[in-house]
Design an enzyme around this catalytic site. Structure first.
Site, mmCIF file in Angstrom:
data_model
loop_
_atom_site.group_PDB
_atom_site.id
_atom_site.type_symbol
_atom_site.label_atom_id
_atom_site.label_comp_id
_atom_site.label_asym_id
_atom_site.label_seq_id
_atom_site.Cartn_x
_atom_site.Cartn_y
_atom_site.Cartn_z
ATOM 1 N N SER A 139 1.779 -7.840 -0.611
ATOM 2 C CA SER A 139 2.585 -8.675 0.232
ATOM 3 C C SER A 139 2.002 -9.849 0.218
ATOM 4 C CB SER A 139 2.810 -7.816 1.526
ATOM 5 O OG SER A 139 1.714 -7.892 2.456
ATOM 6 N N THR A 150 0.789 -1.346 -0.134
ATOM 7 C CA THR A 150 -0.040 -0.105 -0.119
ATOM 8 C C THR A 150 0.792 1.194 0.094
ATOM 9 O OG1 THR A 150 -1.853 -0.961 1.058
ATOM 10 C CG2 THR A 150 -1.664 1.268 1.279
HETATM 11 N N1 ASP Z 1 -2.496 -5.467 0.639
HETATM 12 C C1 ASP Z 1 -1.340 -4.728 1.291
HETATM 13 C C2 ASP Z 1 -0.215 -5.495 1.217
HETATM 14 O O1 ASP Z 1 0.108 -6.186 2.113
HETATM 15 C C3 ASP Z 1 -1.664 -4.130 2.340
HETATM 16 C C4 ASP Z 1 -0.813 -2.825 2.950
HETATM 17 O O2 ASP Z 1 0.527 -2.577 2.213
HETATM 18 O O3 ASP Z 1 -0.920 -2.306 3.777
HETATM 19 O O4 ASP Z 1 0.305 -5.486 0.095
#
Ligand code: ASP
Length: 327
Positions: A57, A17
């Site tokens: 991630s 994010t």
């Molecule tokens: N979906 C994102 C990830 O883990 C969530 C984040 O970065 O907070 O890549």
């Protein structure tokens, strides 16, 4: 006039994010763009940015983390502090694997963001600035790998993402944070006990470890086929380490053939060893050859077992490592 010594911090970006652009959910910004938003780096600190992956991630793999561990070791061998920037969903897992796999020569910090850069109150810039401050401080080198978010410094082995949306999503429920970043500088309050295993461990070997979380009325269907498909198993059991009476024999049979680790599904607090003694209790299951996860939560116990098996550990070494992690 004396010149100030320069500390170099290597920043490795994996996506998440913190690097999402606009309303899109996929990571697009380069590390340099993310760093630019964090504002000026502290005086005497030089930052080198390396874009390693641009992934959510949830799509990172053991191979990605093994590759990252090699880059982290190469950077700390040069005397650089390290910041890893990634998505928050698996941040605690990357941090713990790096803690198991990397040499402890310089601070290694993992950070990310809960709010996209285009949202009001985006937390990425502040998290990255705080992470760089910790990575540049040699006094943080012996903390092991840490996660820095919302100005808190958390030990890799204790930290968890404990909320889906809060900017204060990260907590160490079994221990509390090691310290905070205040006025741009780390203030350490606690230092963690020794590493949870003889390390560094080599993550490059093949290992498949299942994690099965028990639920009310569980008949054990997910345990069927584990022996054929996996090299080890972590059971996230009820409470302080309890399983239904009808799963005692199947779990004991598996533990005779592969390492089976007993963990708690609660997410905080140690596994017990001798408080409950009936069939399916922690005392019963440990007596039947299951290994205690100790203070590690179930996902971290899975990573420790994975790393040990990938490193080529035999059953005795695995058992020693888990018993040692009980402190
Ligand atoms: N979906 C994102 C990830 O883990 C969530 C984040 O970065 O907070 O890549």
């Amino acid at each position: 006039m004396a010149t100030m010594a320069t500390t170099t911090v290597s920043v490795f970006t994996l996506g998440g994010t913190i690097s999402a652009r606009g309303g899109g959910s996929s990571p697009r910004l380069t590390g340099a763009e993310v760093l630019a938003a964090a504002g000026a780096v502290p005086p005497g600190v030089e930052v080198e940015v390396h874009d390693v992956r641009r992934l959510p991630s949830s799509s990172l793999t053991f191979e990605d983390v093994a590759d990252l561990a090699g880059r982290v070791d190469a950077a700390t061998a040069e005397g650089h502090g390290v910041v890893v920037v990634q998505g928050t969903d698996t941040l605690e897992e990357t941090a713990f694997l790096l803690d198991l796999a990397c040499a402890r020569r310089a601070p290694v910090v993992v950070t990310g963001a809960m709010r996209r850069p285009d949202l009001p109150g985006a937390d990425g810039p502040a998290n990255l600035a705080a992470a760089v401050a910790v990575a540049a401080d040699p006094g943080c080198a012996d903390l092991g790998v840490v996660a820095v978010l919302a100005d808190e410094i958390h030990a890799a082995r204790h930290v968890r993402k404990a909320h889906t949306t809060s900017v204060a999503a990260f907590a160490s429920p079994g221990a509390g944070p090691l310290g905070r970043v205040v006025e741009g500088r780390p203030r350490i309050l606690l230092r963690p006990a020794g590493p949870p295993a003889d390390r560094p461990l080599n993550l490059r070997g093949a290992a498949r470890v299942a994690l099965v979380t028990l639920t009310l009325g569980d008949r054990g269907e997910l345990l069927e086929g584990v022996e054929e498909r996996f090299d080890g198993l972590v059971v996230a059991a009820f409470g302080a380490g309890h399983v239904p009476t009808w799963l005692v024999d199947p779990l004991a049979a598996l533990a005779a053939r592969m390492p089976v680790v007993l963990a708690s599904r609660t997410g905080a607090g140690p596994l017990l060893s001798e408080t409950y003694r009936g069939p399916g209790s922690e005392h019963d299951m440990l007596g039947r050859g299951l290994l205690p996860a100790g203070p590690l939560d179930a996902p971290k116990a899975r990573l420790l077992l994975h790393a040990l098996l990938a490193d080529g550990a035999d059953h005795a070494r695995v058992a020693d490592a888990f018993r040692a992690s009980n402190g």
